[in-house]
Scaffold this motif. Structure first.
Motif, PDB file in Angstrom:
ATOM      1  N   GLU A 121     -14.598  42.550  38.668  1.00 46.99           N
ATOM      2  CA  GLU A 121     -13.312  41.872  38.861  1.00 46.99           C
ATOM      3  C   GLU A 121     -12.533  41.909  37.559  1.00 46.99           C
ATOM      4  O   GLU A 121     -13.109  41.749  36.475  1.00 46.99           O
ATOM      5  CB  GLU A 121     -13.544  40.422  39.298  1.00 46.99           C
ATOM      6  N   VAL A 122     -11.227  42.110  37.645  1.00 44.95           N
ATOM      7  CA  VAL A 122     -10.398  42.210  36.447  1.00 44.95           C
ATOM      8  C   VAL A 122     -10.039  40.826  35.914  1.00 44.95           C
ATOM      9  O   VAL A 122     -10.359  39.803  36.524  1.00 44.95           O
ATOM     10  CB  VAL A 122      -9.121  43.042  36.726  1.00 44.95           C
ATOM     11  N   GLY A 123      -9.370  40.818  34.771  1.00 44.34           N
ATOM     12  CA  GLY A 123      -9.119  39.603  34.020  1.00 44.34           C
ATOM     13  C   GLY A 123      -8.517  38.456  34.807  1.00 44.34           C
ATOM     14  O   GLY A 123      -7.506  38.616  35.488  1.00 44.34           O
ATOM     15  N   TYR A 124      -9.138  37.287  34.698  1.00 47.63           N
ATOM     16  CA  TYR A 124      -8.743  36.042  35.354  1.00 47.63           C
ATOM     17  C   TYR A 124      -8.848  36.107  36.877  1.00 47.63           C
ATOM     18  O   TYR A 124      -8.335  35.232  37.579  1.00 47.63           O
ATOM     19  CB  TYR A 124      -7.356  35.599  34.925  1.00 47.63           C
TER      20      TYR A 124
ATOM     21  N   GLU B 149     -11.330  39.976  28.874  1.00 45.01           N
ATOM     22  CA  GLU B 149     -11.439  40.689  27.598  1.00 45.01           C
ATOM     23  C   GLU B 149     -10.607  41.964  27.606  1.00 45.01           C
ATOM     24  O   GLU B 149      -9.982  42.315  26.610  1.00 45.01           O
ATOM     25  CB  GLU B 149     -12.907  41.011  27.297  1.00 45.01           C
ATOM     26  N   GLU B 150     -10.603  42.660  28.742  1.00 44.53           N
ATOM     27  CA  GLU B 150      -9.858  43.918  28.832  1.00 44.53           C
ATOM     28  C   GLU B 150      -8.353  43.670  28.929  1.00 44.53           C
ATOM     29  O   GLU B 150      -7.563  44.591  28.783  1.00 44.53           O
ATOM     30  CB  GLU B 150     -10.331  44.723  30.048  1.00 44.53           C
ATOM     31  N   GLY B 151      -7.956  42.478  29.178  1.00 43.63           N
ATOM     32  CA  GLY B 151      -6.557  42.107  29.321  1.00 43.63           C
ATOM     33  C   GLY B 151      -6.434  41.059  30.418  1.00 43.63           C
ATOM     34  O   GLY B 151      -7.243  41.036  31.348  1.00 43.63           O
ATOM     35  N   PRO B 152      -5.479  40.169  30.245  1.00 46.04           N
ATOM     36  CA  PRO B 152      -4.455  40.081  29.204  1.00 46.04           C
ATOM     37  C   PRO B 152      -4.912  39.405  27.923  1.00 46.04           C
ATOM     38  O   PRO B 152      -4.099  39.099  27.061  1.00 46.04           O
ATOM     39  CB  PRO B 152      -3.360  39.264  29.882  1.00 46.04           C
ATOM     40  N   GLY B 153      -6.203  39.178  27.753  1.00 47.00           N
ATOM     41  CA  GLY B 153      -6.711  38.559  26.539  1.00 47.00           C
ATOM     42  C   GLY B 153      -7.199  37.160  26.800  1.00 47.00           C
ATOM     43  O   GLY B 153      -6.400  36.243  26.978  1.00 47.00           O
ATOM     44  N   GLY B 154      -8.530  36.983  26.824  1.00 48.76           N
ATOM     45  CA  GLY B 154      -9.080  35.670  27.129  1.00 48.76           C
ATOM     46  C   GLY B 154      -9.627  34.922  25.938  1.00 48.76           C
ATOM     47  O   GLY B 154      -9.891  33.723  26.033  1.00 48.76           O
ATOM     48  N   ALA B 155      -9.818  35.595  24.799  1.00 44.25           N
ATOM     49  CA  ALA B 155     -10.472  34.954  23.656  1.00 44.25           C
ATOM     50  C   ALA B 155      -9.639  33.815  23.081  1.00 44.25           C
ATOM     51  O   ALA B 155     -10.119  32.684  22.941  1.00 44.25           O
ATOM     52  CB  ALA B 155     -10.770  35.992  22.575  1.00 44.25           C
ATOM     53  N   LYS B 156      -8.391  34.103  22.746  1.00 45.87           N
ATOM     54  CA  LYS B 156      -7.559  33.076  22.113  1.00 45.87           C
ATOM     55  C   LYS B 156      -7.339  31.874  23.031  1.00 45.87           C
ATOM     56  O   LYS B 156      -7.502  30.729  22.588  1.00 45.87           O
ATOM     57  CB  LYS B 156      -6.225  33.673  21.682  1.00 45.87           C
TER      58      LYS B 156
ATOM     59  N   ALA C 126     -11.438  47.435  13.997  1.00 46.07           N
ATOM     60  CA  ALA C 126     -10.061  47.484  13.512  1.00 46.07           C
ATOM     61  C   ALA C 126      -9.171  46.446  14.206  1.00 46.07           C
ATOM     62  O   ALA C 126      -9.518  45.901  15.247  1.00 46.07           O
ATOM     63  CB  ALA C 126      -9.487  48.880  13.749  1.00 46.07           C
ATOM     64  N   ASN C 127      -8.011  46.184  13.580  1.00 43.16           N
ATOM     65  CA  ASN C 127      -6.944  45.439  14.262  1.00 43.16           C
ATOM     66  C   ASN C 127      -6.478  46.253  15.466  1.00 43.16           C
ATOM     67  O   ASN C 127      -6.417  47.480  15.407  1.00 43.16           O
ATOM     68  CB  ASN C 127      -5.738  45.270  13.337  1.00 43.16           C
ATOM     69  N   THR C 128      -6.111  45.572  16.525  1.00 43.18           N
ATOM     70  CA  THR C 128      -5.556  46.258  17.686  1.00 43.18           C
ATOM     71  C   THR C 128      -4.329  45.517  18.201  1.00 43.18           C
ATOM     72  O   THR C 128      -4.334  44.289  18.289  1.00 43.18           O
ATOM     73  CB  THR C 128      -6.588  46.357  18.830  1.00 43.18           C
ATOM     74  N   SER C 129      -3.296  46.276  18.515  1.00 47.32           N
ATOM     75  CA  SER C 129      -2.126  45.740  19.218  1.00 47.32           C
ATOM     76  C   SER C 129      -1.936  46.522  20.506  1.00 47.32           C
ATOM     77  O   SER C 129      -2.010  47.759  20.505  1.00 47.32           O
ATOM     78  CB  SER C 129      -0.852  45.879  18.376  1.00 47.32           C
ATOM     79  N   GLU C 130      -1.709  45.807  21.601  1.00 38.62           N
ATOM     80  CA  GLU C 130      -1.335  46.482  22.837  1.00 38.62           C
ATOM     81  C   GLU C 130       0.115  46.919  22.736  1.00 38.62           C
ATOM     82  O   GLU C 130       0.960  46.201  22.177  1.00 38.62           O
ATOM     83  CB  GLU C 130      -1.536  45.545  24.023  1.00 38.62           C
ATOM     84  N   LEU C 131       0.405  48.089  23.261  1.00 36.75           N
ATOM     85  CA  LEU C 131       1.726  48.696  23.128  1.00 36.75           C
ATOM     86  C   LEU C 131       2.294  49.001  24.505  1.00 36.75           C
ATOM     87  O   LEU C 131       1.721  49.786  25.267  1.00 36.75           O
ATOM     88  CB  LEU C 131       1.607  49.994  22.311  1.00 36.75           C
TER      89      LEU C 131
ATOM     90  N   ALA D 119       5.946  42.507  25.254  1.00 32.81           N
ATOM     91  CA  ALA D 119       4.897  41.813  24.502  1.00 32.81           C
ATOM     92  C   ALA D 119       3.521  42.046  25.119  1.00 32.81           C
ATOM     93  O   ALA D 119       3.336  41.978  26.331  1.00 32.81           O
ATOM     94  CB  ALA D 119       5.191  40.316  24.448  1.00 32.81           C
ATOM     95  N   GLY D 120       2.550  42.347  24.263  1.00 38.98           N
ATOM     96  CA  GLY D 120       1.154  42.461  24.664  1.00 38.98           C
ATOM     97  C   GLY D 120       0.289  41.593  23.768  1.00 38.98           C
ATOM     98  O   GLY D 120       0.794  40.769  23.014  1.00 38.98           O
ATOM     99  N   SER D 121      -1.006  41.787  23.835  1.00 38.12           N
ATOM    100  CA  SER D 121      -1.930  40.988  23.033  1.00 38.12           C
ATOM    101  C   SER D 121      -2.224  41.673  21.705  1.00 38.12           C
ATOM    102  O   SER D 121      -2.216  42.907  21.607  1.00 38.12           O
ATOM    103  CB  SER D 121      -3.240  40.769  23.796  1.00 38.12           C
ATOM    104  N   ASP D 122      -2.488  40.873  20.685  1.00 38.12           N
ATOM    105  CA  ASP D 122      -2.880  41.365  19.367  1.00 38.12           C
ATOM    106  C   ASP D 122      -4.253  40.819  19.020  1.00 38.12           C
ATOM    107  O   ASP D 122      -4.581  39.673  19.345  1.00 38.12           O
ATOM    108  CB  ASP D 122      -1.875  40.913  18.295  1.00 38.12           C
ATOM    109  N   TYR D 123      -5.057  41.645  18.333  1.00 34.97           N
ATOM    110  CA  TYR D 123      -6.408  41.240  17.976  1.00 34.97           C
ATOM    111  C   TYR D 123      -6.665  41.591  16.517  1.00 34.97           C
ATOM    112  O   TYR D 123      -6.430  42.718  16.095  1.00 34.97           O
ATOM    113  CB  TYR D 123      -7.437  41.957  18.860  1.00 34.97           C
TER     114      TYR D 123
END
Length: 350
Positions: A19-22, A128-135, A174-179, A284-288
């Motif tokens: 199942e995908v995010g959320y 984790e794969e999106g839209p970002g659950g950690a923060k 590395a740092n990652t930004s979604e684009l 806007a996307g997620s930044d890590y």
């Protein structure tokens, strides 16, 4: 036929229900059902959206040790042909999160039956794969109530053979930004391109031009990468596309380099608007942030492996991942473990 290891069996059952995010509702219930079979005397369980937090009380705690696993899948159609292939069309555990969950359940089983001195916190993180659950989960009241002093985690790595473990102190991911970039111009009939502003052409040209940021704006002794993983544009073959979209990621080893990449992308976009008579918009996307493994904790783990484990140890150079927000905690360590496959991680045949 020999009986399967129970955690291999759990992994295969989880692989059936990606199942995908959320949207990890079945996954969450599956995990809760299993956790409910464990001794409950030392366990406290909380849910957060589709995630789960499990606290294991220590016998004489002085701190809380966190362990995190991801639980979501990818929007990929599975092509493995395995008897336990995905039952959810267009969704697949192609990044090993089914393995991560079964490993976490194995650890939780061990310590539910035999607690350590210190408290443990198991985090089953969605999205984790999106839209970002950690923060979001770190900002939740549920997590803050059990805030850990240190955090550990792992990721399977198909580039290593079974029995191999890869880790290093210091910078690992590395740092990652979604684009996400949209191009909006003027559509028209394919026979009259001079009366339109073709956004497929504009977006395609932008893909090539943005790679000059890496080759001409980033120090050759530094490292950065821009990857476009998806291009969308147009409706039918004989109509010039009014809109087009690029989806991708940016990875850098420092925030300063990430800032350079973003500055140049926005400068290029202004030029593209003039050159192609269109509107270019960044969505806007997620930044890590980067993962920087704690030297002391990671070296303890390396020393233990060298003295006690019958596993081959590899010292990594660096890697890329989205687990880095967890490493903003004071002490941390992240490792790669065995998961050999013919193909790399995240294809439909993984």
């Amino acid at each position: 036929m020999p009986e399967l290891n129970p955690f291999i069996k759990l992994r295969r059952e989880l692989h059936l229900i990606p199942e995908v995010g959320y949207e990890e509702f079945k996954t969450q219930q599956f995990l809760l059902d299993y956790i409910g079979t464990l001794p409950q005397e030392n366990l406290e369980i909380k849910t957060w959206r589709t995630g789960i937090l499990v606290r294991v009380a220590g016998v004489a705690p002085t701190k809380t040790i966190g362990y995190r696993t991801d639980i979501d899948a990818l929007p990929i159609t599975e092509e493995t042909g395995l008897p336990f292939s995905s039952l959810h069309e267009g969704k697949m555990h192609a990044c090993g999160h089914d393995c991560h969950m079964s490993i976490a359940l194995g650890l939780l089983t061990q310590f539910a039956n035999d607690p350590l001195r210190d408290n443990l916190l198991f985090i089953f993180q969605p999205a984790e794969e999106g839209p970002g659950g950690a923060k979001p989960i770190m900002e939740s009241a549920e997590f803050k109530a059990w805030w850990p002093n240190t955090m550990f985690g792992l990721h399977i790595a198909p580039e290593y053979k079974a029995g191999q473990i890869a880790v290093k102190p210091g910078l690992l991911f590395a740092n990652t930004s979604e684009l996400f970039i949209s191009f909006k111009g003027k559509g028209g009939h394919a026979a009259y391109p001079h009366l339109a502003n073709d956004m497929v052409v504009a977006a395609s040209a932008f893909v090539g031009q943005m790679q000059t940021i890496i080759s001409r704006n980033i120090d050759p002794l530094d490292a950065a990468v821009i990857t476009i993983g998806q291009i969308r544009g147009g409706e039918v073959q004989n109509v010039i596309a009014e809109e087009a979209y690029l989806d991708g990621t940016i990875r850098t080893l420092s925030k300063e380099t990430m800032d350079i990449v973003w500055t140049r992308l926005k400068q290029l976009a202004k030029g593209w608007e003039e050159a192609y008579q269109c509107e270019v918009r960044f969505i806007a996307g997620s930044d890590y942030v980067e993962v920087d493994n704690d030297e002391v904790e990671t070296n303890k783990f390396i020393d233990y492996l060298q003295k006690n484990a019958s596993r081959k140890l590899y010292r990594l150079q660096r890697s890329n991942d989205r687990r880095r927000l967890w490493l903003l905690l004071r002490k941390n360590s992240w490792v790669h473990v065995l998961a050999w496959r013919r193909f790399g991680i995240q294809p439909s045949s993984f």
